[in-house]
Design a protein around this motif. Structure first.
Motif, PDB file in Angstrom:
ATOM      1  N   LEU A  27       0.850  -1.192   0.000  1.00  0.00           N
ATOM      2  CA  LEU A  27       0.000   0.000   0.000  1.00  0.00           C
ATOM      3  C   LEU A  27       0.882   1.236   0.000  1.00  0.00           C
ATOM      4  O   LEU A  27       1.615   1.485   0.966  1.00  0.00           O
ATOM      5  N   ALA A  28       0.826   2.004  -1.076  1.00  0.00           N
ATOM      6  CA  ALA A  28       1.565   3.273  -1.134  1.00  0.00           C
ATOM      7  C   ALA A  28       0.683   4.388  -0.595  1.00  0.00           C
ATOM      8  O   ALA A  28      -0.535   4.403  -0.806  1.00  0.00           O
ATOM      9  N   VAL A  29       1.307   5.317   0.113  1.00  0.00           N
ATOM     10  CA  VAL A  29       0.609   6.490   0.632  1.00  0.00           C
ATOM     11  C   VAL A  29       1.357   7.716   0.132  1.00  0.00           C
ATOM     12  O   VAL A  29       2.547   7.888   0.419  1.00  0.00           O
ATOM     13  N   GLY A  30       0.685   8.538  -0.656  1.00  0.00           N
ATOM     14  CA  GLY A  30       1.365   9.660  -1.299  1.00  0.00           C
ATOM     15  C   GLY A  30       0.807  11.004  -0.906  1.00  0.00           C
ATOM     16  O   GLY A  30       0.417  11.237   0.242  1.00  0.00           O
ATOM     17  N   ALA A  31       0.748  11.907  -1.866  1.00  0.00           N
ATOM     18  CA  ALA A  31       0.230  13.251  -1.660  1.00  0.00           C
ATOM     19  C   ALA A  31      -0.047  13.874  -3.023  1.00  0.00           C
ATOM     20  O   ALA A  31       0.520  13.444  -4.038  1.00  0.00           O
ATOM     21  N   THR A  32      -0.916  14.859  -3.022  1.00  0.00           N
ATOM     22  CA  THR A  32      -1.139  15.682  -4.210  1.00  0.00           C
ATOM     23  C   THR A  32      -0.553  17.048  -3.882  1.00  0.00           C
ATOM     24  O   THR A  32      -1.132  17.817  -3.111  1.00  0.00           O
ATOM     25  N   GLU A  33       0.612  17.327  -4.436  1.00  0.00           N
ATOM     26  CA  GLU A  33       1.433  18.447  -3.967  1.00  0.00           C
ATOM     27  C   GLU A  33       2.267  19.026  -5.101  1.00  0.00           C
ATOM     28  O   GLU A  33       2.738  18.290  -5.978  1.00  0.00           O
ATOM     29  N   GLN A  34       2.461  20.328  -5.075  1.00  0.00           N
ATOM     30  CA  GLN A  34       3.283  20.974  -6.096  1.00  0.00           C
ATOM     31  C   GLN A  34       4.699  20.390  -6.117  1.00  0.00           C
ATOM     32  O   GLN A  34       5.282  20.082  -5.080  1.00  0.00           O
ATOM     33  N   HIS A  35       5.220  20.242  -7.316  1.00  0.00           N
ATOM     34  CA  HIS A  35       6.601  19.805  -7.505  1.00  0.00           C
ATOM     35  C   HIS A  35       7.273  20.647  -8.587  1.00  0.00           C
ATOM     36  O   HIS A  35       7.902  20.125  -9.512  1.00  0.00           O
ATOM     37  N   SER A  77      10.112  21.299   3.516  1.00  0.00           N
ATOM     38  CA  SER A  77      10.246  19.982   2.886  1.00  0.00           C
ATOM     39  C   SER A  77       9.372  19.809   1.650  1.00  0.00           C
ATOM     40  O   SER A  77       9.605  18.877   0.873  1.00  0.00           O
ATOM     41  N   GLY A  78       8.403  20.699   1.440  1.00  0.00           N
ATOM     42  CA  GLY A  78       7.550  20.556   0.274  1.00  0.00           C
ATOM     43  C   GLY A  78       7.111  21.861  -0.361  1.00  0.00           C
ATOM     44  O   GLY A  78       6.351  21.858  -1.317  1.00  0.00           O
ATOM     45  N   GLY A  79       7.578  22.970   0.187  1.00  0.00           N
ATOM     46  CA  GLY A  79       7.209  24.267  -0.365  1.00  0.00           C
ATOM     47  C   GLY A  79       6.046  24.921   0.348  1.00  0.00           C
ATOM     48  O   GLY A  79       5.934  26.136   0.373  1.00  0.00           O
ATOM     49  N   GLY A  80       5.128  24.102   0.903  1.00  0.00           N
ATOM     50  CA  GLY A  80       4.020  24.660   1.659  1.00  0.00           C
ATOM     51  C   GLY A  80       2.696  24.622   0.934  1.00  0.00           C
ATOM     52  O   GLY A  80       2.608  24.298  -0.253  1.00  0.00           O
ATOM     53  N   GLN A  81       1.663  24.990   1.682  1.00  0.00           N
ATOM     54  CA  GLN A  81       0.286  24.874   1.199  1.00  0.00           C
ATOM     55  C   GLN A  81      -0.130  25.984   0.239  1.00  0.00           C
ATOM     56  O   GLN A  81      -1.198  25.898  -0.362  1.00  0.00           O
ATOM     57  N   ALA A  82       0.679  27.034   0.079  1.00  0.00           N
ATOM     58  CA  ALA A  82       0.256  28.189  -0.715  1.00  0.00           C
ATOM     59  C   ALA A  82       0.243  27.915  -2.216  1.00  0.00           C
ATOM     60  O   ALA A  82      -0.370  28.662  -2.973  1.00  0.00           O
ATOM     61  N   PHE A  83       0.898  26.842  -2.662  1.00  0.00           N
ATOM     62  CA  PHE A  83       0.985  26.571  -4.097  1.00  0.00           C
ATOM     63  C   PHE A  83      -0.318  25.950  -4.600  1.00  0.00           C
ATOM     64  O   PHE A  83      -0.778  24.945  -4.050  1.00  0.00           O
ATOM     65  N   PRO A  84      -0.920  26.503  -5.637  1.00  0.00           N
ATOM     66  CA  PRO A  84      -2.162  25.949  -6.181  1.00  0.00           C
ATOM     67  C   PRO A  84      -2.004  24.477  -6.578  1.00  0.00           C
ATOM     68  O   PRO A  84      -0.997  24.084  -7.159  1.00  0.00           O
ATOM     69  N   GLY A  85      -3.010  23.713  -6.241  1.00  0.00           N
ATOM     70  CA  GLY A  85      -2.995  22.282  -6.539  1.00  0.00           C
ATOM     71  C   GLY A  85      -2.574  21.427  -5.377  1.00  0.00           C
ATOM     72  O   GLY A  85      -2.904  20.236  -5.328  1.00  0.00           O
ATOM     73  N   THR A  86      -1.832  21.991  -4.441  1.00  0.00           N
ATOM     74  CA  THR A  86      -1.431  21.240  -3.252  1.00  0.00           C
ATOM     75  C   THR A  86      -2.674  21.022  -2.398  1.00  0.00           C
ATOM     76  O   THR A  86      -3.212  21.958  -1.810  1.00  0.00           O
ATOM     77  N   ARG A 163      27.735   9.056  -5.874  1.00  0.00           N
ATOM     78  CA  ARG A 163      27.790   9.244  -7.322  1.00  0.00           C
ATOM     79  C   ARG A 163      26.913  10.418  -7.749  1.00  0.00           C
ATOM     80  O   ARG A 163      27.287  11.208  -8.624  1.00  0.00           O
ATOM     81  N   LEU A 164      25.759  10.534  -7.130  1.00  0.00           N
ATOM     82  CA  LEU A 164      24.816  11.576  -7.497  1.00  0.00           C
ATOM     83  C   LEU A 164      25.223  12.949  -6.968  1.00  0.00           C
ATOM     84  O   LEU A 164      24.978  13.980  -7.613  1.00  0.00           O
ATOM     85  N   PHE A 165      25.828  12.960  -5.790  1.00  0.00           N
ATOM     86  CA  PHE A 165      26.167  14.222  -5.134  1.00  0.00           C
ATOM     87  C   PHE A 165      27.622  14.203  -4.681  1.00  0.00           C
ATOM     88  O   PHE A 165      27.914  14.063  -3.488  1.00  0.00           O
ATOM     89  N   PRO A 166      28.563  14.323  -5.615  1.00  0.00           N
ATOM     90  CA  PRO A 166      29.979  14.270  -5.243  1.00  0.00           C
ATOM     91  C   PRO A 166      30.403  15.378  -4.282  1.00  0.00           C
ATOM     92  O   PRO A 166      31.401  15.237  -3.579  1.00  0.00           O
ATOM     93  N   GLU A 167      29.623  16.452  -4.227  1.00  0.00           N
ATOM     94  CA  GLU A 167      29.943  17.546  -3.303  1.00  0.00           C
ATOM     95  C   GLU A 167      29.175  17.438  -1.989  1.00  0.00           C
ATOM     96  O   GLU A 167      29.259  18.331  -1.145  1.00  0.00           O
ATOM     97  N   GLY A 168      28.422  16.348  -1.819  1.00  0.00           N
ATOM     98  CA  GLY A 168      27.683  16.140  -0.583  1.00  0.00           C
ATOM     99  C   GLY A 168      26.186  16.150  -0.787  1.00  0.00           C
ATOM    100  O   GLY A 168      25.656  17.025  -1.483  1.00  0.00           O
ATOM    101  N   PHE A 169      25.492  15.166  -0.203  1.00  0.00           N
ATOM    102  CA  PHE A 169      24.044  15.044  -0.313  1.00  0.00           C
ATOM    103  C   PHE A 169      23.372  16.126   0.535  1.00  0.00           C
ATOM    104  O   PHE A 169      23.627  16.234   1.732  1.00  0.00           O
ATOM    105  N   PRO A 170      22.471  16.941  -0.045  1.00  0.00           N
ATOM    106  CA  PRO A 170      21.847  18.028   0.711  1.00  0.00           C
ATOM    107  C   PRO A 170      20.801  17.572   1.711  1.00  0.00           C
ATOM    108  O   PRO A 170      20.372  18.347   2.555  1.00  0.00           O
ATOM    109  N   GLY A 171      20.372  16.318   1.614  1.00  0.00           N
ATOM    110  CA  GLY A 171      19.356  15.795   2.523  1.00  0.00           C
ATOM    111  C   GLY A 171      18.036  15.586   1.818  1.00  0.00           C
ATOM    112  O   GLY A 171      17.702  16.280   0.851  1.00  0.00           O
ATOM    113  N   THR A 172      17.256  14.614   2.312  1.00  0.00           N
ATOM    114  CA  THR A 172      16.006  14.239   1.661  1.00  0.00           C
ATOM    115  C   THR A 172      15.011  15.388   1.620  1.00  0.00           C
ATOM    116  O   THR A 172      14.333  15.599   0.604  1.00  0.00           O
ATOM    117  N   ALA A 173      14.880  16.140   2.705  1.00  0.00           N
ATOM    118  CA  ALA A 173      13.873  17.206   2.754  1.00  0.00           C
ATOM    119  C   ALA A 173      14.090  18.238   1.655  1.00  0.00           C
ATOM    120  O   ALA A 173      13.147  18.662   0.978  1.00  0.00           O
TER     121      ALA A 173
END
Length: 257
Positions: A27-35, A77-86, A163-173
């Protein structure tokens, strides 16, 4: 009728037969959120569903319909609720929806359940939903359900991130709508990605606290929190291969498959 692994494509007798074989349900649990301007609102649905499906194929499981609404988008972590469609739900609402789905799955005989989170903010409401379901099932005398609740992004090799971030991973958020998600979308749904619209107004710089009411100027105007430039399907496959292999390993271990 069909050999599909999707629960919603099975008839109830087909589903009943598979559950009687004690197959794991995903069971996947997602979101409808601006990207950002280059990705669709359904990224947090598409990615966990795609990964859950691939793992289910590896272990002979069933994929339940994804829950498409998640807990409120947060600026850091997601930009916030102000974006239309979120379009989000309260934490309590999400917990109760997940509780109800888990209870129904268990009442019909599911004993192995893997819940795949696709939205950073869902973590604790989902944990509460699982806890509520397990308590009510115990009350009703059902104690044979085992639930694995996980964030797919935790299942990645350090070497892959290097490999993806040779200068350091900025973090998941901060990787919201950025290199990781864009690259994986180029694998799962390239038709929904427009690399010509990748913005360059990030990366975001946030304080180490939340402010209420939210200052809209703290979030990049595009909603993209880090850099999406350089995203490719090849990089997406590096990530997806890790996610699928490591989650499959965990599922096999916990369910003795």
């Amino acid at each position: 009728m069909t050999a599909s692994i999707r629960m919603d494509e099975l008839s109830w007798p087909e589903y009943q037969q598979k559950i009687a074989q004690n197959v794991p349900v995903f069971l996947a649990v997602g979101a409808t959120e601006q990207h950002g301007p280059h990705l669709p609102l359904g990224v947090d649905v598409i990615l966990p569903t795609g990964i859950a499906t691939r793992v289910a194929q590896e272990v002979g499981g069933i994929v339940a319909p994804t829950i498409p609404y998640g807990y409120k988008s947060q600026p850091r972590s997601g930009g916030g609720q102000a974006f239309p469609g979120t379009t989000s739900v309260d934490a309590h609402t999400l917990s109760l929806v997940l509780r109800d789905v888990i209870r129904n799955l268990a009442y019909h005989g599911v004993k192995r359940l893997v819940i795949v989170n696709g939205h950073f903010e869902n973590t604790w409401p989902m944990t509460e939903g699982v806890d509520l379901a397990m308590r009510e099932l115990h009350r009703d005398g059902i104690d044979d359900l085992v639930v694995l609740r996980l964030e797919y992004w935790d299942f990645v090799e350090t070497a892959t991130l290097d490999r993806l971030f040779p200068e350091g991973f900025p973090g998941t958020a901060l990787e919201h709508a950025s290199l990781l998600e864009t690259s994986m979308m180029l694998v799962f749904r390239p038709d929904l990605v427009d690399m010509d619209l990748v913005p360059s107004d990030g990366p975001a710089v946030f304080p180490t606290y939340d402010r209420h009411p939210v200052d809209p100027d703290m979030v990049p105007k595009s909603g993209v929190l880090a850099r999406a430039q350089g995203s490719t399907a090849e990089k997406g496959n590096w990530l997806i291969d890790d996610h699928v292999a490591l989650i499959t390993k965990a599922v096999r271990k916990e369910f003795s498959l």
